[in-house]
Scaffold this active site. Structure first.
Site, PDB file in Angstrom:
ATOM      1  N   CYS A  88      -1.320  -2.575  -6.668  1.00 56.49           N
ATOM      2  CA  CYS A  88      -1.652  -4.085  -6.616  1.00 56.49           C
ATOM      3  C   CYS A  88      -0.411  -4.854  -7.208  1.00 56.49           C
ATOM      4  O   CYS A  88      -0.133  -5.717  -6.549  1.00 56.49           O
ATOM      5  CB  CYS A  88      -2.758  -4.447  -7.028  1.00 56.49           C
ATOM      6  SG  CYS A  88      -3.069  -4.427  -9.054  1.00 56.49           S
ATOM      7  N   HIS A 140      -6.419  -6.494 -11.351  1.00 57.68           N
ATOM      8  CA  HIS A 140      -5.957  -6.215 -10.340  1.00 57.68           C
ATOM      9  C   HIS A 140      -5.636  -7.717  -9.787  1.00 57.68           C
ATOM     10  O   HIS A 140      -5.978  -8.920 -10.122  1.00 57.68           O
ATOM     11  CB  HIS A 140      -7.095  -5.870  -9.203  1.00 57.68           C
ATOM     12  CG  HIS A 140      -6.983  -5.498  -8.403  1.00 57.68           C
ATOM     13  ND1 HIS A 140      -6.313  -4.448  -7.701  1.00 57.68           N
ATOM     14  CD2 HIS A 140      -7.396  -6.241  -6.928  1.00 57.68           C
ATOM     15  CE1 HIS A 140      -6.154  -4.359  -6.180  1.00 57.68           C
ATOM     16  NE2 HIS A 140      -6.678  -5.662  -5.591  1.00 57.68           N
ATOM     17  N   HIS A 152      -3.941  -7.334  -0.631  1.00 54.35           N
ATOM     18  CA  HIS A 152      -3.800  -6.447  -2.034  1.00 54.35           C
ATOM     19  C   HIS A 152      -3.703  -4.940  -1.708  1.00 54.35           C
ATOM     20  O   HIS A 152      -3.811  -4.423  -0.439  1.00 54.35           O
ATOM     21  CB  HIS A 152      -4.923  -6.837  -2.761  1.00 54.35           C
ATOM     22  CG  HIS A 152      -6.069  -6.179  -2.151  1.00 54.35           C
ATOM     23  ND1 HIS A 152      -7.111  -5.335  -3.001  1.00 54.35           N
ATOM     24  CD2 HIS A 152      -6.940  -6.528  -1.142  1.00 54.35           C
ATOM     25  CE1 HIS A 152      -8.256  -5.271  -2.184  1.00 54.35           C
ATOM     26  NE2 HIS A 152      -8.285  -5.808  -1.268  1.00 54.35           N
TER      27      HIS A 152
END
Length: 181
Positions: A88, A140, A152
């Site tokens: 990510c 994240h 993402h």
């Protein structure tokens, strides 16, 4: 066993493909068998406007959507920084560099430290969104697009566009904002 399941999935996809041809306002939804993901036919801006539920004229950054399009489906790989696999923060840092010519730290946690916080309704295309998974703050990161959608690198599906309001993501949503000047 895994190869058997892949073959079965592939053949099921081939059998079901004719059923997936539907039209909705002259746009056809197809399945890209190479990546097993839905694809909306039409121009790049038509496809993303439909996906994000906005008018085409609201998508001013065609470079961003070409970039996203070229990365869609790239698998997740911890520490990855290329199209063989990306995580990510790697995906976000590459996007920031290529699209906005901004250099950001390599980790989601470090990125969160240089973001000017915004309320959800203030988020704009290109802002960063952060999530706290497994009890870890800012574990994240993704890039906000429009209408609560963000792009993402998902650990299970690779690079995808998800909805911030999806109950699973929203449960872990922590912060969003723009990079400080």
């Amino acid at each position: 066993m895994i190869n058997y399941l892949r073959k079965v999935s592939f053949y099921l996809l081939l059998l079901l493909t004719p059923l997936l041809y539907t039209s909705c306002k002259s746009k056809k939804i197809l399945t890209d068998a190479s990546k097993a993901r839905p694809v909306i036919s039409g121009s790049l801006t038509e496809r993303y406007a439909s996906l994000l539920n906005v008018k085409e004229k609201e998508l001013n950054n065609e470079k961003l959507y070409r970039f996203i399009d070229s990365w869609m489906g790239v698998p997740h790989r911890s520490g990855g920084m290329d199209k063989k696999g990306v995580d990510c923060s790697g995906f976000t840092s590459i996007l920031e560099k290529e699209i906005y010519s901004r250099f950001v730290p390599r980790t989601a946690k470090s990125m969160a430290e240089i973001v000017k916080r915004k309320y959800e309704e203030q988020l704009k295309e290109g802002d960063l969104v952060f999530f706290d998974f497994q009890g870890q703050q800012f574990s994240h990161v993704g890039v906000y697009l429009h209408n609560n959608k963000f792009v993402h690198a998902s650990t299970s599906k690779g690079v995808i566009i998800s909805d911030l309001k999806d109950p699973w993501y929203y449960k872990y949503f922590s912060r969003g904002g723009s990079l400080k000047d």
